[in-house]
Design a protein around this motif. Structure first.
Motif, PDB file in Angstrom:
ATOM      1  N   TYR A 158      12.160   4.475  -9.042  1.00 60.68           N
ATOM      2  CA  TYR A 158      10.975   4.227  -8.220  1.00 60.68           C
ATOM      3  C   TYR A 158      10.251   2.957  -8.650  1.00 60.68           C
ATOM      4  O   TYR A 158       9.483   2.393  -7.877  1.00 60.68           O
ATOM      5  N   ALA A 159      10.482   2.534  -9.879  1.00 59.83           N
ATOM      6  CA  ALA A 159       9.866   1.296 -10.347  1.00 59.83           C
ATOM      7  C   ALA A 159      10.336   0.099  -9.528  1.00 59.83           C
ATOM      8  O   ALA A 159       9.624  -0.906  -9.407  1.00 59.83           O
ATOM      9  N   PHE A 160      11.544   0.194  -8.942  1.00 58.10           N
ATOM     10  CA  PHE A 160      12.050  -0.889  -8.101  1.00 58.10           C
ATOM     11  C   PHE A 160      11.114  -1.141  -6.922  1.00 58.10           C
ATOM     12  O   PHE A 160      10.974  -2.284  -6.470  1.00 58.10           O
ATOM     13  N   LEU A 161      10.468  -0.095  -6.418  1.00 57.81           N
ATOM     14  CA  LEU A 161       9.529  -0.260  -5.305  1.00 57.81           C
ATOM     15  C   LEU A 161       8.357  -1.140  -5.709  1.00 57.81           C
ATOM     16  O   LEU A 161       7.845  -1.919  -4.901  1.00 57.81           O
ATOM     17  N   THR A 204       4.376   8.595  -7.289  1.00 58.27           N
ATOM     18  CA  THR A 204       4.774  10.005  -7.279  1.00 58.27           C
ATOM     19  C   THR A 204       5.758  10.300  -8.404  1.00 58.27           C
ATOM     20  O   THR A 204       5.942  11.453  -8.791  1.00 58.27           O
ATOM     21  N   LYS A 205       6.406   9.242  -8.932  1.00 66.51           N
ATOM     22  CA  LYS A 205       7.403   9.420  -9.997  1.00 66.51           C
ATOM     23  C   LYS A 205       7.120   8.580 -11.239  1.00 66.51           C
ATOM     24  O   LYS A 205       7.618   8.886 -12.322  1.00 66.51           O
ATOM     25  N   VAL A 206       6.362   7.510 -11.081  1.00 69.00           N
ATOM     26  CA  VAL A 206       6.091   6.597 -12.194  1.00 69.00           C
ATOM     27  C   VAL A 206       4.597   6.628 -12.484  1.00 69.00           C
ATOM     28  O   VAL A 206       3.781   6.642 -11.564  1.00 69.00           O
ATOM     29  N   SER A 207       4.219   6.615 -13.761  1.00 67.69           N
ATOM     30  CA  SER A 207       2.805   6.723 -14.130  1.00 67.69           C
ATOM     31  C   SER A 207       2.008   5.526 -13.640  1.00 67.69           C
ATOM     32  O   SER A 207       2.542   4.436 -13.419  1.00 67.69           O
ATOM     33  N   SER A 208       0.706   5.725 -13.498  1.00 65.73           N
ATOM     34  CA  SER A 208      -0.172   4.646 -13.033  1.00 65.73           C
ATOM     35  C   SER A 208      -0.163   3.471 -14.008  1.00 65.73           C
ATOM     36  O   SER A 208      -0.227   2.315 -13.599  1.00 65.73           O
ATOM     37  N   ILE A 261       1.593  -2.207 -15.090  1.00 67.48           N
ATOM     38  CA  ILE A 261       2.290  -3.161 -15.944  1.00 67.48           C
ATOM     39  C   ILE A 261       3.361  -3.907 -15.156  1.00 67.48           C
ATOM     40  O   ILE A 261       3.490  -5.132 -15.246  1.00 67.48           O
ATOM     41  N   LEU A 262       4.147  -3.175 -14.385  1.00 70.56           N
ATOM     42  CA  LEU A 262       5.172  -3.811 -13.555  1.00 70.56           C
ATOM     43  C   LEU A 262       4.557  -4.776 -12.550  1.00 70.56           C
ATOM     44  O   LEU A 262       5.173  -5.770 -12.158  1.00 70.56           O
ATOM     45  N   ASN A 263       3.342  -4.503 -12.145  1.00 71.96           N
ATOM     46  CA  ASN A 263       2.630  -5.377 -11.224  1.00 71.96           C
ATOM     47  C   ASN A 263       2.436  -6.780 -11.807  1.00 71.96           C
ATOM     48  O   ASN A 263       2.230  -7.747 -11.077  1.00 71.96           O
ATOM     49  N   ALA A 271       0.830  -1.210   0.000  1.00 70.28           N
ATOM     50  CA  ALA A 271       0.000   0.000   0.000  1.00 70.28           C
ATOM     51  C   ALA A 271       0.862   1.257   0.000  1.00 70.28           C
ATOM     52  O   ALA A 271       0.557   2.242  -0.692  1.00 70.28           O
ATOM     53  N   TYR A 272       1.953   1.235   0.748  1.00 70.56           N
ATOM     54  CA  TYR A 272       2.847   2.388   0.797  1.00 70.56           C
ATOM     55  C   TYR A 272       3.811   2.408  -0.396  1.00 70.56           C
ATOM     56  O   TYR A 272       4.108   3.485  -0.943  1.00 70.56           O
ATOM     57  N   LEU A 273       4.277   1.229  -0.804  1.00 69.37           N
ATOM     58  CA  LEU A 273       5.221   1.179  -1.928  1.00 69.37           C
ATOM     59  C   LEU A 273       4.598   1.709  -3.213  1.00 69.37           C
ATOM     60  O   LEU A 273       5.231   2.475  -3.959  1.00 69.37           O
ATOM     61  N   PHE A 274       3.361   1.309  -3.490  1.00 72.08           N
ATOM     62  CA  PHE A 274       2.710   1.774  -4.717  1.00 72.08           C
ATOM     63  C   PHE A 274       2.434   3.276  -4.655  1.00 72.08           C
ATOM     64  O   PHE A 274       2.578   3.979  -5.661  1.00 72.08           O
TER      65      PHE A 274
END
Length: 288
Positions: free
Chosen positions: A151-154, A88-92, A97-99, A80-83
């Motif tokens: 931020y995608a690493f999160l 804040t830096k990567v588009s929804s 997609i990374l999900n 919940a916090y990671l997403f």
């Protein structure tokens, strides 16, 4: 007309709900910071579940509460916090997609840690699905130069959390009712989420129209996108397999990209091709 099996109905319902979650996070971040959004998401959901599922808590055996706590940590609290931070830096769209890496992590963790078996066609299907994901990642909306893939690493860490959660539920909580698991999860998370919220400047901002508007999106995200969705997701895990259940993440980007179109984001022909490859991978991974 014969209805499709229940597991497929639940799969597509979850894709619609969770595919809409990313745009709700995006809208919520307009008036809230990531920690406020993550905390409110959990709090709204916890209040809702306590109202509808408090009596179901007695169905959880005392010795299984440790697994309920673990699934709350990996299945909701950390992601919940990671997403919220990532968006804040990567588009929804890119986050959704990374999900889609969740099924691969589910398969690998299931085989390496939990001793679950998988078929060759499941592995091939997941690889094909990930190929489609790669196509989508490298053709994402990058026009404004606002993407920050550090931020995608999160999001990748969050997918490992989800994969761990799926395997824990299948291994240790298959005999517990989905509503009991979900309500127990949020009882565990309510106090720490509230504590995190109190350490932010939320109390001084709650009167602002932008904050109240954002809270409406987070309320929908918490109750429908988290509470209701988790109940039916745990049901899906129990009536299918961890790999099938986590395959919902292949369909989520399709819904998220459609929301992106409505929010004035572009969708290219290459992205459509990538989406088709993703769906082909889902079919292959779950073919008998």
């Amino acid at each position: 007309m014969k209805l499709p099996p229940l597991k497929w109905i639940i799969l597509f319902a979850l894709a619609l709900i969770w595919g809409s979650s990313f745009i709700l996070i995006k809208k919520g971040l307009v008036g809230l910071n990531p920690f406020q959004l993550g905390s409110l998401r959990i709090i709204f959901c916890a209040v809702f579940l306590l109202l509808v599922g408090f009596k179901s808590l007695k169905a959880i055996p005392l010795h299984q509460w440790k697994f309920v706590a673990l699934t709350s940590l990996f299945g909701t609290f950390i992601p919940a916090y990671l997403f919220a931070i990532a968006e804040t830096k990567v588009s929804s769209s890119i986050c959704s997609i990374l999900n889609s890496l969740t099924p691969l992590n589910t398969l690998l963790l299931g085989a390496l840690v939990f001793g679950l078996n998988f078929r060759r066609n499941q592995f091939i299907g997941i690889v094909i699905g990930l190929l489609g994901t790669v196509v989508l990642i490298f053709t994402g909306d990058n026009q404004e130069g606002s993407e920050n893939y550090y931020y995608a690493f999160l999001v990748l860490v969050a997918t490992i959390c989800y994969a761990t959660n799926v395997n824990l539920i299948k291994r240790y909580l298959s005999d517990v009712k989905p509503l009991s698991i979900t309500t127990g999860n949020f009882v565990v998370m309510l106090i720490p989420a509230t504590a995190i919220l109190l350490f932010t400047d939320f109390s001084s901002r709650v009167h602002l129209p932008s904050t109240q508007h954002a809270m409406l999106f987070v309320m929908i995200l918490g109750i429908i996108g988290t509470g209701v969705a988790n109940v039916i997701f745990y049901k899906l895990i129990q009536i299918s397999s961890p790999v099938f259940a986590s395959s919902v993440t292949y369909l989520i980007p399709i819904v998220a990209l459609l929301w992106g179109l409505l929010d004035n984001e572009s969708l290219t022909g290459t992205q459509l091709a990538g989406a088709f490859i993703v769906l082909a991978g889902v079919y292959l991974a779950n073919r008998k």
